[in-house]
Design a protein around this motif. Sequence first.
Motif, short mmCIF file in Angstrom:
data_model
loop_
_atom_site.label_atom_id
_atom_site.label_comp_id
_atom_site.label_asym_id
_atom_site.label_seq_id
_atom_site.Cartn_x
_atom_site.Cartn_y
_atom_site.Cartn_z
N ASP A 147 2.25 2.47 0.99
CA ASP A 147 1.22 3.06 1.84
C ASP A 147 -0.13 2.48 1.42
O ASP A 147 -0.60 2.74 0.31
CB ASP A 147 1.22 4.58 1.70
N VAL A 148 -0.75 1.71 2.29
CA VAL A 148 -1.99 1.03 1.94
C VAL A 148 -3.11 2.01 1.61
O VAL A 148 -4.10 1.64 0.97
CB VAL A 148 -2.41 0.07 3.08
N MET A 149 -2.98 3.27 2.01
CA MET A 149 -4.01 4.27 1.72
C MET A 149 -3.69 5.12 0.50
O MET A 149 -4.47 6.02 0.15
CB MET A 149 -4.19 5.18 2.94
N ASP A 150 -2.58 4.86 -0.19
CA ASP A 150 -2.19 5.63 -1.38
C ASP A 150 -2.95 5.10 -2.58
O ASP A 150 -2.63 4.05 -3.14
CB ASP A 150 -0.68 5.50 -1.59
N ALA A 151 -3.97 5.85 -3.02
CA ALA A 151 -4.84 5.40 -4.10
C ALA A 151 -4.50 6.02 -5.45
O ALA A 151 -5.21 5.80 -6.43
CB ALA A 151 -6.30 5.72 -3.76
N GLU A 182 -9.51 -6.61 -1.36
CA GLU A 182 -8.72 -7.56 -0.56
C GLU A 182 -7.68 -6.84 0.29
O GLU A 182 -7.56 -7.10 1.50
CB GLU A 182 -8.04 -8.58 -1.49
N GLU A 183 -6.95 -5.92 -0.33
CA GLU A 183 -5.87 -5.24 0.40
C GLU A 183 -6.40 -4.33 1.51
O GLU A 183 -5.69 -4.04 2.46
CB GLU A 183 -5.03 -4.41 -0.58
N GLN A 184 -7.66 -3.92 1.40
CA GLN A 184 -8.22 -3.01 2.40
C GLN A 184 -8.96 -3.75 3.52
O GLN A 184 -9.47 -3.13 4.44
CB GLN A 184 -9.17 -2.01 1.74
N GLY A 185 -9.04 -5.11 3.41
CA GLY A 185 -9.69 -5.85 4.50
C GLY A 185 -10.54 -7.02 4.07
O GLY A 185 -11.50 -7.38 4.77
N LEU A 186 -10.23 -7.64 2.93
CA LEU A 186 -10.93 -8.85 2.46
C LEU A 186 -12.42 -8.60 2.23
O LEU A 186 -13.24 -9.51 2.38
CB LEU A 186 -10.75 -10.00 3.47
N PHE A 187 -12.77 -7.39 1.80
CA PHE A 187 -14.18 -7.04 1.73
C PHE A 187 -14.93 -7.75 0.60
O PHE A 187 -16.09 -8.13 0.77
CB PHE A 187 -14.34 -5.53 1.64
N TYR A 201 9.49 -10.30 -1.49
CA TYR A 201 8.88 -9.18 -0.79
C TYR A 201 9.27 -7.82 -1.37
O TYR A 201 8.61 -6.82 -1.10
CB TYR A 201 9.22 -9.24 0.70
N HIS A 202 10.33 -7.78 -2.21
CA HIS A 202 10.66 -6.54 -2.91
C HIS A 202 9.59 -6.22 -3.95
O HIS A 202 9.52 -5.07 -4.41
CB HIS A 202 12.02 -6.65 -3.60
N ARG A 203 8.80 -7.21 -4.32
CA ARG A 203 7.79 -7.04 -5.37
C ARG A 203 6.37 -7.04 -4.82
O ARG A 203 5.41 -7.13 -5.58
CB ARG A 203 7.94 -8.16 -6.42
N GLN A 204 6.23 -6.94 -3.51
CA GLN A 204 4.91 -6.92 -2.89
C GLN A 204 4.73 -5.63 -2.10
O GLN A 204 5.57 -5.29 -1.27
CB GLN A 204 4.73 -8.10 -1.93
N HIS A 205 3.61 -4.93 -2.34
CA HIS A 205 3.24 -3.78 -1.52
C HIS A 205 4.37 -2.75 -1.46
O HIS A 205 4.71 -2.25 -0.39
CB HIS A 205 2.86 -4.21 -0.10
#
Length: 457
Positions: free
Chosen positions: A142-146, A187-192, A317-321
Amino acid sequence: MRTISVSLALALAVASAGASASSPAYQEQQKLHDIAGAVSAERIKQDITKLVSFGTRHTLSETTSDTRGIGAARRWIKAEFDKISAACGGCLEVYYQSDVISGERRIPEPTEVVSVIAVQRGNVDPSRYVIMSGDIDSRVSDVMDATSDAPGANDNASGVAGTLEAARVLSQYEFAGSIVYAALAGEEQGLFGGKIMAAQAQEDGWRIKAVLNNDMIGNVEGINGVVNNTTARIFAEGTRMDETDADERRRRFTGGEVDSPSRNLARYIDWMADRYITNLDTMVIYRLDRFGRGGHHRPFNDLGYPGVRIMETNENYHRQHQDIRVEDGIHYGDTLDGVDFDYAAKLTALNAVSLASMAWAPSPPAEVSIKGAVSPDTTLSWQAPSAAEQELIAGYRIYWRHTDAPNWEFSRDVGLVNAYTLENIVIDNYFFGVASVSKDGFESPVVFPGPAGAFGE
């Protein structure tokens, strides 16, 4: 039976000889071998292990703790750059670079996105920059899980560790141009982090000649079952993002689709791998990034700066995100056991020799132009070197290749001039470019003529 006139046969022979017998010997650089050999896999392992120890480096994670979250991670990175600077007598300018981002899909609430920048100033042309970057932040499914553990060992502690290690090695030398080591956030949230840095560089008038974005440089076991530590990929965009309508029309008639500055930067790095990195073959990928995906070089490309992504060939891909778990016997999660530290060191060494070679070389030629339509000859011209580089530069080298060849095939040293005519080499049959060469043999990337290939002033 088809016949050919004697005069035509002689002309073809002259043209062929002009193309095939004009390759000056490359000057081997022992300093670059020394740099490649100085990169330490053990130090990279220590740095990746430390970055993983912060639990998560999510952009929205904890910032006040000394042991967990992105705040602790960025303070540690800055402290490491400060140590490197102290060891070289203060040769690095180390600082935080930040902006508050809000109202974005992945950053809905006001959040300070903070990167760590270290600048090693050149002693001849300090306003010319080459940049190596890695991404600080990590994530799970979950990209929003901080809050969940997101080790980010390969994605992308490997890139940050490589950037720190390159700084340790290169800070022992002095260069003509400036080198920047960047640990970029968001980066993961939008290359900011990249967007913030690229915009600030443009505002400050930085003459950026290369951005080497390192995003995942430590995995050798692919999801496809391939295990390979001898190859790497260099992603480079084709036509430049800042191309105007007039530039596009010109390119249609003169070429340049495969000769953006990013493409010729990628060819340069590939050339470095062949000469200085043992048992590494790089693949130049004619695409901005992986299919439909992005990385922190893109914000620089968006503003017209040459930038590439350097990374492993075989992704897992098992080791990404991924949330850390075992499911149907498969281990998911970006943990330390998925990183090959020797391989990460190999790709770090590739970055280091490429940065060093470009920083020791003169600036790539500016205002390169070409003419030769309806002529047996091809003439290239370019801007004179700056006053600062007069003592550095020895001259220029013209390159050309067949239009269906991926790499430069022929070259000729032409001396310290601003124009040169290649006699009996027809402009229609080849692509051309120009590189600048220092007095001790370091060479810039090749510049394709016109706006399509320009590295900027």
